[in-house]
Scaffold this motif. Structure first.
Motif, PDB file in Angstrom:
ATOM      1  N   VAL A  10       0.855  -1.179   0.000  1.00 22.81           N
ATOM      2  CA  VAL A  10       0.000   0.000   0.000  1.00 22.81           C
ATOM      3  C   VAL A  10       0.895   1.235   0.000  1.00 22.81           C
ATOM      4  N   ASP A  11       0.923   1.934  -1.137  1.00 25.46           N
ATOM      5  CA  ASP A  11       1.752   3.134  -1.233  1.00 25.46           C
ATOM      6  C   ASP A  11       0.961   4.330  -0.729  1.00 25.46           C
ATOM      7  N   ASN A  12       1.503   4.947   0.322  1.00 29.99           N
ATOM      8  CA  ASN A  12       0.794   6.009   1.025  1.00 29.99           C
ATOM      9  C   ASN A  12       1.270   7.385   0.548  1.00 29.99           C
ATOM     10  N   GLY A  13       1.083   7.649  -0.746  1.00 34.91           N
ATOM     11  CA  GLY A  13       1.420   8.954  -1.296  1.00 34.91           C
ATOM     12  C   GLY A  13       2.905   9.221  -1.416  1.00 34.91           C
ATOM     13  N   SER A  14       3.688   8.208  -1.771  1.00 34.19           N
ATOM     14  CA  SER A  14       5.138   8.406  -1.911  1.00 34.19           C
ATOM     15  C   SER A  14       5.441   9.393  -3.026  1.00 34.19           C
ATOM     16  N   THR A  15       6.474  10.199  -2.815  1.00 29.65           N
ATOM     17  CA  THR A  15       6.938  11.132  -3.844  1.00 29.65           C
ATOM     18  C   THR A  15       8.311  10.737  -4.371  1.00 29.65           C
ATOM     19  N   ASP A  16       8.801   9.578  -3.970  1.00 29.62           N
ATOM     20  CA  ASP A  16      10.086   9.076  -4.458  1.00 29.62           C
ATOM     21  C   ASP A  16       9.845   7.886  -5.392  1.00 29.62           C
ATOM     22  N   ARG A  17      10.818   7.005  -5.532  1.00 31.15           N
ATOM     23  CA  ARG A  17      10.740   5.898  -6.488  1.00 31.15           C
ATOM     24  C   ARG A  17      10.243   4.596  -5.845  1.00 31.15           C
ATOM     25  N   SER A  18       9.582   4.670  -4.717  1.00 37.89           N
ATOM     26  CA  SER A  18       9.155   3.450  -4.024  1.00 37.89           C
ATOM     27  C   SER A  18       8.301   2.554  -4.919  1.00 37.89           C
ATOM     28  N   VAL A  19       7.306   3.129  -5.607  1.00 35.32           N
ATOM     29  CA  VAL A  19       6.404   2.328  -6.439  1.00 35.32           C
ATOM     30  C   VAL A  19       7.148   1.742  -7.636  1.00 35.32           C
ATOM     31  N   GLN A  20       8.011   2.534  -8.260  1.00 32.81           N
ATOM     32  CA  GLN A  20       8.782   2.029  -9.402  1.00 32.81           C
ATOM     33  C   GLN A  20       9.661   0.857  -9.003  1.00 32.81           C
ATOM     34  N   ILE A  21      10.250   0.947  -7.831  1.00 32.79           N
ATOM     35  CA  ILE A  21      11.101  -0.150  -7.342  1.00 32.79           C
ATOM     36  C   ILE A  21      10.266  -1.410  -7.150  1.00 32.79           C
ATOM     37  N   ALA A  22       9.081  -1.264  -6.593  1.00 29.76           N
ATOM     38  CA  ALA A  22       8.212  -2.427  -6.371  1.00 29.76           C
ATOM     39  C   ALA A  22       7.790  -3.053  -7.699  1.00 29.76           C
ATOM     40  N   ARG A  23       7.467  -2.232  -8.683  1.00 28.87           N
ATOM     41  CA  ARG A  23       7.047  -2.756  -9.985  1.00 28.87           C
ATOM     42  C   ARG A  23       8.194  -3.462 -10.709  1.00 28.87           C
ATOM     43  N   HIS A  24       9.397  -3.060 -10.419  1.00 30.07           N
ATOM     44  CA  HIS A  24      10.552  -3.638 -11.103  1.00 30.07           C
ATOM     45  C   HIS A  24      10.674  -5.145 -10.842  1.00 30.07           C
ATOM     46  N   PHE A  25      10.106  -5.625  -9.750  1.00 26.19           N
ATOM     47  CA  PHE A  25      10.225  -7.054  -9.431  1.00 26.19           C
ATOM     48  C   PHE A  25       9.417  -7.923 -10.389  1.00 26.19           C
ATOM     49  N   GLN A  26       8.339  -7.412 -10.944  1.00 22.96           N
ATOM     50  CA  GLN A  26       7.517  -8.148 -11.912  1.00 22.96           C
ATOM     51  C   GLN A  26       7.152  -9.544 -11.403  1.00 22.96           C
ATOM     52  N   ASP A  27       6.608  -9.560 -10.196  1.00 21.19           N
ATOM     53  CA  ASP A  27       6.185 -10.815  -9.572  1.00 21.19           C
ATOM     54  C   ASP A  27       4.674 -10.759  -9.368  1.00 21.19           C
ATOM     55  N   ASP A  28       3.967 -11.800  -9.845  1.00 20.13           N
ATOM     56  CA  ASP A  28       2.504 -11.803  -9.777  1.00 20.13           C
ATOM     57  C   ASP A  28       1.972 -11.811  -8.353  1.00 20.13           C
ATOM     58  N   ARG A  29       2.824 -12.149  -7.396  1.00 17.52           N
ATOM     59  CA  ARG A  29       2.363 -12.186  -6.007  1.00 17.52           C
ATOM     60  C   ARG A  29       2.274 -10.792  -5.394  1.00 17.52           C
ATOM     61  N   ILE A  30       2.831  -9.793  -6.058  1.00 14.36           N
ATOM     62  CA  ILE A  30       2.825  -8.430  -5.540  1.00 14.36           C
ATOM     63  C   ILE A  30       1.614  -7.674  -6.078  1.00 14.36           C
ATOM     64  N   ARG A  31       0.803  -7.160  -5.185  1.00 19.69           N
ATOM     65  CA  ARG A  31      -0.322  -6.295  -5.538  1.00 19.69           C
ATOM     66  C   ARG A  31      -0.041  -4.902  -4.998  1.00 19.69           C
ATOM     67  N   ILE A  32       0.049  -3.938  -5.881  1.00 16.67           N
ATOM     68  CA  ILE A  32       0.370  -2.570  -5.491  1.00 16.67           C
ATOM     69  C   ILE A  32      -0.903  -1.732  -5.479  1.00 16.67           C
ATOM     70  N   ILE A  33      -1.160  -1.103  -4.349  1.00 23.13           N
ATOM     71  CA  ILE A  33      -2.314  -0.224  -4.206  1.00 23.13           C
ATOM     72  C   ILE A  33      -1.780   1.189  -3.973  1.00 23.13           C
TER      73      ILE A  33
END
Length: 362
Positions: A38-61
């Motif tokens: 759960v990304d709580n309004g990050s203004t850095d690269r937190s979400v991009q880093i999470a997406r980089h893993f490309q793992d189906d088990r990760i759900r990004i909100i």
């Protein structure tokens, strides 16, 4: 197919550590889980880093704005599909066998509602700082939880049905929401267990939430402790409980002898209620009495003898009245002169000491 374990991770500007946190979960020996980030309004690269893993088990909100840590946790709870919910902060790490060990334990022990484990502290670079001592028993852990938060949130796994039934995380708590959650479980009579294995690394760094909260927010644990104890001692007022619990919850020494007395009276009245509520055997009761004795002795010895002698004496005399001499039996011989000074004053204690030395010479 339902994911058996849901791991909830909230993140806000966690770029320095979130990659290692996610990697520690994807490296689990038990692959049957989902990670709800759960990304709580990050203004850095937190979400991009999470997406980089490309793992189906990760759900990004992505929430799009900062709604606060506690509401973000509740979003994760609402979205989770697992029977068990695990928590990991975005700057902490899970050991490779964490999920497997905790899932197996909860499956084998249906009476346990909430499970944590031992942990160690690491610094910003991942170097070990120290390991808190292992828990002696689940009974002592439960007793201590009435007064302080002695568990690591990033090592928690809980039954999802119970967490939702108890209302999730209390949004009134912005910092100590984990301790308030444990309090909810305690007040409902649920059983909490701590595994002896170290399954989590808790990171201390200048940006961690525990380092940046303001002073009013730091009183949240005391508020929880008051509610915990008041559930079992309803005749105590909130104000009286707050003063009596300060030495136990926040290590704030009392400023008067009556306040010191109330702390001991509180422990004396709470113990039999706790024993009855938890159906403790004689051995468990004795262990708790020893734990209480050690706590009281710490309070006695940390009171400034010169300026707070009356407070230390209040601790000792009240303990003797409510618990008897046996409570201090481990401290009487090695610290007998300190006892004499506290009980009778420095002048009498010095005379007794002089007489003792004279007898030894004779």
């Amino acid at each position: 197919m339902m994911t058996f374990v849901s791991v909830i991770m909230t993140v806000r500007n966690g770029e320095p550590y979130v990659e290692a946190a996610i990697a520690s979960l994807l490296g689990q020996t038990d692959p049957d889980f989902e990670l709800i980030l759960v990304d709580n309004g990050s203004t850095d690269r937190s979400v991009q880093i999470a997406r980089h893993f490309q793992d189906d088990r990760i759900r990004i909100i992505e929430l799009g704005r900062d709604i606060g840590r506690t509401p973000a946790l509740n979003v994760g709870v609402e979205q989770a599909r697992g029977d068990y919910l695990a928590i990991q902060d975005a700057d902490d790490l899970s050991r490779p066998q964490r999920l497997a060990i905790q899932r197996a334990f909860l499956s084998a022990h249906p009476e346990i509602a909430l499970l944590t484990s031992r942990y160690r502290y690491i610094d910003a670079s991942g170097q070990q700082l120290f390991e808190p001592p292992p828990p002696i028993s689940d009974v002592q852990t439960t007793w201590n939880l009435l007064f302080i938060n002695c568990l690591a949130h990033s090592s928690m796994m809980v039954r999802a049905s119970l967490l939702r039934a108890y209302g999730g995380y209390n949004p009134a708590f912005s910092w100590a929401q984990d301790y308030e959650l444990y309090g909810q479980f305690l007040r409902q009579g649920a059983k909490i267990a701590v595994l002896p294995e170290i399954l989590a690394d808790i990171r201390w760094h200048p940006q961690s939430l525990s380092q940046v909260v303001d002073q009013p927010t730091r009183r949240e644990p005391l508020q929880t402790s008051v509610v915990n104890v008041q559930t079992w001692l309803p005749t105590w007022s909130t104000q009286r409980l707050t003063l009596a619990l300060m030495p136990l919850s926040q290590k704030i020494l009392p400023t008067s002898a009556p306040a010191a007395t109330d702390t001991i009276v509180l422990l004396a009245e709470l113990l039999p209620v706790f024993v009855q509520q938890r159906s403790l055997n004689v051995a468990a009761q004795q262990t708790l009495r020893q734990d209480i004795a050690a706590t009281i002795w710490t309070l006695v010895t940390t009171a400034d003898a010169q300026h707070q002698g009356a407070i230390a004496r209040a601790y000792v005399w009240t303990t003797l009245r409510y618990f008897g001499w046996g409570m201090f039996r481990h401290h009487l011989i090695p610290h007998r002169w300190l006892f004499a000074r506290l009980l009778f004053g420095a002048r009498v204690a010095n005379r007794l000491l002089a007489l003792s030395r004279l007898r030894q010479r004779l």
